[in-house]
Design an enzyme around this catalytic site. Structure first.
Site, PDB file in Angstrom:
ATOM      1  N   PRO A  38       0.825  -1.212   0.000  1.00 40.90           N
ATOM      2  CA  PRO A  38       0.000   0.000   0.000  1.00 40.90           C
ATOM      3  C   PRO A  38       0.856   1.257   0.000  1.00 40.90           C
ATOM      4  O   PRO A  38       1.982   1.245   0.501  1.00 40.90           O
ATOM      5  CB  PRO A  38      -0.801  -0.100   1.306  1.00 40.90           C
ATOM      6  CG  PRO A  38      -0.079  -1.086   2.159  1.00 40.90           C
ATOM      7  CD  PRO A  38       0.686  -1.993   1.244  1.00 40.90           C
ATOM      8  N   ASP A  39       0.333   2.356  -0.576  1.00 43.90           N
ATOM      9  CA  ASP A  39       1.039   3.629  -0.434  1.00 43.90           C
ATOM     10  C   ASP A  39       0.646   4.236   0.908  1.00 43.90           C
ATOM     11  O   ASP A  39       0.062   3.548   1.761  1.00 43.90           O
ATOM     12  CB  ASP A  39       0.795   4.554  -1.643  1.00 43.90           C
ATOM     13  CG  ASP A  39      -0.636   5.053  -1.748  1.00 43.90           C
ATOM     14  OD1 ASP A  39      -1.434   4.822  -0.814  1.00 43.90           O
ATOM     15  OD2 ASP A  39      -0.965   5.683  -2.771  1.00 43.90           O
ATOM     16  N   PHE A  40       0.973   5.485   1.141  1.00 39.53           N
ATOM     17  CA  PHE A  40       0.698   6.092   2.441  1.00 39.53           C
ATOM     18  C   PHE A  40      -0.600   6.883   2.455  1.00 39.53           C
ATOM     19  O   PHE A  40      -1.421   6.749   3.352  1.00 39.53           O
ATOM     20  CB  PHE A  40       1.873   6.994   2.854  1.00 39.53           C
ATOM     21  CG  PHE A  40       3.115   6.204   3.110  1.00 39.53           C
ATOM     22  CD1 PHE A  40       3.367   5.654   4.355  1.00 39.53           C
ATOM     23  CD2 PHE A  40       4.026   5.950   2.088  1.00 39.53           C
ATOM     24  CE1 PHE A  40       4.490   4.890   4.584  1.00 39.53           C
ATOM     25  CE2 PHE A  40       5.158   5.185   2.310  1.00 39.53           C
ATOM     26  CZ  PHE A  40       5.388   4.658   3.561  1.00 39.53           C
ATOM     27  N   ARG A  41      -0.791   7.721   1.430  1.00 37.16           N
ATOM     28  CA  ARG A  41      -1.827   8.748   1.515  1.00 37.16           C
ATOM     29  C   ARG A  41      -3.061   8.515   0.665  1.00 37.16           C
ATOM     30  O   ARG A  41      -3.970   9.334   0.716  1.00 37.16           O
ATOM     31  CB  ARG A  41      -1.206  10.121   1.195  1.00 37.16           C
ATOM     32  CG  ARG A  41      -0.210  10.540   2.251  1.00 37.16           C
ATOM     33  CD  ARG A  41       0.471  11.866   1.991  1.00 37.16           C
ATOM     34  NE  ARG A  41       1.426  12.134   3.055  1.00 37.16           N
ATOM     35  CZ  ARG A  41       2.644  11.592   3.140  1.00 37.16           C
ATOM     36  NH1 ARG A  41       3.069  10.770   2.198  1.00 37.16           N
ATOM     37  NH2 ARG A  41       3.441  11.856   4.152  1.00 37.16           N
ATOM     38  N   ASN A 112      11.057   5.028  -1.259  1.00 37.79           N
ATOM     39  CA  ASN A 112      10.516   3.761  -0.780  1.00 37.79           C
ATOM     40  C   ASN A 112      11.535   2.991   0.051  1.00 37.79           C
ATOM     41  O   ASN A 112      12.738   3.053  -0.192  1.00 37.79           O
ATOM     42  CB  ASN A 112      10.051   2.913  -1.964  1.00 37.79           C
ATOM     43  CG  ASN A 112       8.952   3.611  -2.744  1.00 37.79           C
ATOM     44  OD1 ASN A 112       8.364   4.571  -2.248  1.00 37.79           O
ATOM     45  ND2 ASN A 112       8.681   3.153  -3.942  1.00 37.79           N
ATOM     46  N   ASP A 114      11.052  -0.358   0.483  1.00 42.74           N
ATOM     47  CA  ASP A 114      10.806  -1.769   0.173  1.00 42.74           C
ATOM     48  C   ASP A 114      11.982  -2.429  -0.555  1.00 42.74           C
ATOM     49  O   ASP A 114      11.973  -3.631  -0.796  1.00 42.74           O
ATOM     50  CB  ASP A 114       9.504  -1.922  -0.643  1.00 42.74           C
ATOM     51  CG  ASP A 114       9.486  -1.061  -1.902  1.00 42.74           C
ATOM     52  OD1 ASP A 114      10.537  -0.882  -2.537  1.00 42.74           O
ATOM     53  OD2 ASP A 114       8.389  -0.564  -2.254  1.00 42.74           O
ATOM     54  N   HIS A 131      14.887   7.667   1.981  1.00 46.37           N
ATOM     55  CA  HIS A 131      14.285   7.499   3.301  1.00 46.37           C
ATOM     56  C   HIS A 131      14.808   6.266   4.019  1.00 46.37           C
ATOM     57  O   HIS A 131      14.159   5.731   4.917  1.00 46.37           O
ATOM     58  CB  HIS A 131      12.754   7.482   3.186  1.00 46.37           C
ATOM     59  CG  HIS A 131      12.185   8.830   2.806  1.00 46.37           C
ATOM     60  ND1 HIS A 131      10.892   9.028   2.383  1.00 46.37           N
ATOM     61  CD2 HIS A 131      12.760  10.054   2.804  1.00 46.37           C
ATOM     62  CE1 HIS A 131      10.703  10.320   2.124  1.00 46.37           C
ATOM     63  NE2 HIS A 131      11.824  10.962   2.361  1.00 46.37           N
ATOM     64  N   CYS A 139      20.560   0.836  17.691  1.00 49.08           N
ATOM     65  CA  CYS A 139      19.966   1.083  18.997  1.00 49.08           C
ATOM     66  C   CYS A 139      19.800   2.595  19.157  1.00 49.08           C
ATOM     67  O   CYS A 139      20.722   3.356  18.891  1.00 49.08           O
ATOM     68  CB  CYS A 139      20.869   0.537  20.096  1.00 49.08           C
ATOM     69  SG  CYS A 139      20.341   1.078  21.737  1.00 49.08           S
ATOM     70  N   CYS A 142      22.474   3.498  22.427  1.00 50.45           N
ATOM     71  CA  CYS A 142      23.942   3.376  22.332  1.00 50.45           C
ATOM     72  C   CYS A 142      24.437   3.295  20.900  1.00 50.45           C
ATOM     73  O   CYS A 142      25.640   3.192  20.669  1.00 50.45           O
ATOM     74  CB  CYS A 142      24.443   2.181  23.153  1.00 50.45           C
ATOM     75  SG  CYS A 142      24.121   0.596  22.362  1.00 50.45           S
ATOM     76  N   CYS A 163      18.146  -3.736  22.307  1.00 48.36           N
ATOM     77  CA  CYS A 163      19.598  -3.824  22.181  1.00 48.36           C
ATOM     78  C   CYS A 163      20.151  -4.862  23.164  1.00 48.36           C
ATOM     79  O   CYS A 163      19.769  -4.890  24.335  1.00 48.36           O
ATOM     80  CB  CYS A 163      20.208  -2.450  22.462  1.00 48.36           C
ATOM     81  SG  CYS A 163      21.992  -2.421  22.337  1.00 48.36           S
ATOM     82  N   CYS A 166      22.440  -2.564  25.771  1.00 44.57           N
ATOM     83  CA  CYS A 166      21.918  -1.592  26.742  1.00 44.57           C
ATOM     84  C   CYS A 166      20.404  -1.659  26.888  1.00 44.57           C
ATOM     85  O   CYS A 166      19.811  -0.851  27.604  1.00 44.57           O
ATOM     86  CB  CYS A 166      22.350  -0.175  26.349  1.00 44.57           C
ATOM     87  SG  CYS A 166      21.385   0.493  24.989  1.00 44.57           S
TER      88      CYS A 166
END
Ligand code: OAD
Length: 284
Positions: A38-41, A112, A114, A131, A139, A142, A163, A166
């Site tokens: 699916p796309d986002f918007r 994307n 993916d 992105h 983490c 740390c 993590c 930590c």
């Protein structure tokens, strides 16, 4: 209507492109929807409208660090849905690969996560994952690095990765709102956009900065072809002379081809005389 403008359509853009050798592609979630991601918007089908069940303060919160620190669960459920390698590339991904094989592709900048560009066989040095990706994780506290396998196993058990050193939350290196984009993004923007002789913008709503500003960085005579189901960009946003892209005002070097990405690239391939090679690539 301006006759020059009217005639600068997909076919005319293809003719122009046939002489280009530094094509830059800006891609978004719309190039992967035909792979079942699916796309986002998009209203109804987009991820943001499916997030109601998680009681988020607002849908984009799933990609906000502050929210993630207090409630990482929605993100990891989403991550499971978007997990790479569960999907196969679309005709649009293969068209971008064909651009590379034709020695026309300067770079594909993708929003994307993916990694279907890699799966389609486009060389990694031709790809900018603006992105980020799932390939590495860190983490939050740390900064210890973790690989894909570590994250995968935990995500698929519907657990939250912590993590080993930590106990901080481990977050895939996907760019959240407010985080810096990868250094490679800036390097390539710097080297590529002034060199670009043709820009293809495909499958993106152009709602997210700084990515949506890239289209203003090409030369003022560089044609910009938008292939998308709907107009993109914000009318109140300074898109340079890219007014046509959001359907407001036309100008001579921009083309908006309103169609699915796969239909658009297949027409483009036809206009370029690449139909056979494109089909061969799809069948291989
Ligand atoms: P959007 O969901 O905002 O936009 C996808 C665009 O593609 C919309 O304009 C759709 O109409 C169009 N579209 C969908 N399917 C299509 C198809 N088959 N053919 C043609 N067009 C189609 O996705 P992006 O613009 O990629 O950030 O979103 C940008 C960023 O917002 C994402 O990278 C994500 C999100 O927050 C992160 O993951 C960090």
């Amino acid at each position: 209507e301006d006759p020059v403008l009217k005639s600068f359509n997909l076919e005319a853009a293809a003719e122009y492109m046939s002489k280009c050798s530094n094509v830059v592609v800006m891609a978004g979630a719309g190039i992967s929807t035909s792979a079942g991601i699916p796309d986002f918007r998009s209203p109804g089908t987009g991820l943001y409208s499916q997030l109601e069940k998680y009681n988020l303060p607002f849908p984009e919160a799933v990609f906000h660090l502050d929210f993630f620190r207090t409630n990482p669960k929605p993100f990891f459920l989403l991550a499971k849905e978007l997990y790479p390698q569960k999907f196969t590339p679309t005709p649009t991904h293969y068209f971008i690969r064909l651009l590379e094989e034709k020695k026309k592709l300067l770079r594909v900048f993708t929003q994307n996560i993916d990694s279907l560009e890699r799966v389609a066989g486009i060389s990694t040095d031709k790809i900018v994952e603006a992105h980020g990706t799932f390939f590495t994780s860190h983490c939050l506290d740390c900064r210890e690095e973790y690989d894909l396998e570590f994250i995968k196993e935990i995500i698929f058990k519907d657990e939250i990765p912590h993590c080993k050193k930590c106990d901080g939350i481990v977050k895939p290196d996907i760019v959240f709102f407010g985080e810096k984009l990868p250094a490679r993004f800036n390097d390539c923007v710097h080297s590529d956009f002034s060199k670009a002789d043709f820009l293809i913008i495909i499958g993106t709503s152009l709602k997210v900065a700084p990515f949506n500003r890239l289209l203003t960085f090409v030369d003022k005579d560089c044609p910009r072809l938008l292939i998308n189901m709907e107009p993109a960009g914000n009318s109140n946003q300074d898109m340079g002379s890219g007014a046509l892209l959001y359907g407001k005002k036309a100008n001579r070097r921009d083309v908006f081809h309103q169609s699915t990405c796969d239909e658009g690239v297949s027409e483009l391939a036809k206009s370029l005389g690449w139909e056979d090679e494109f089909n061969k690539l799809l069948q291989s």
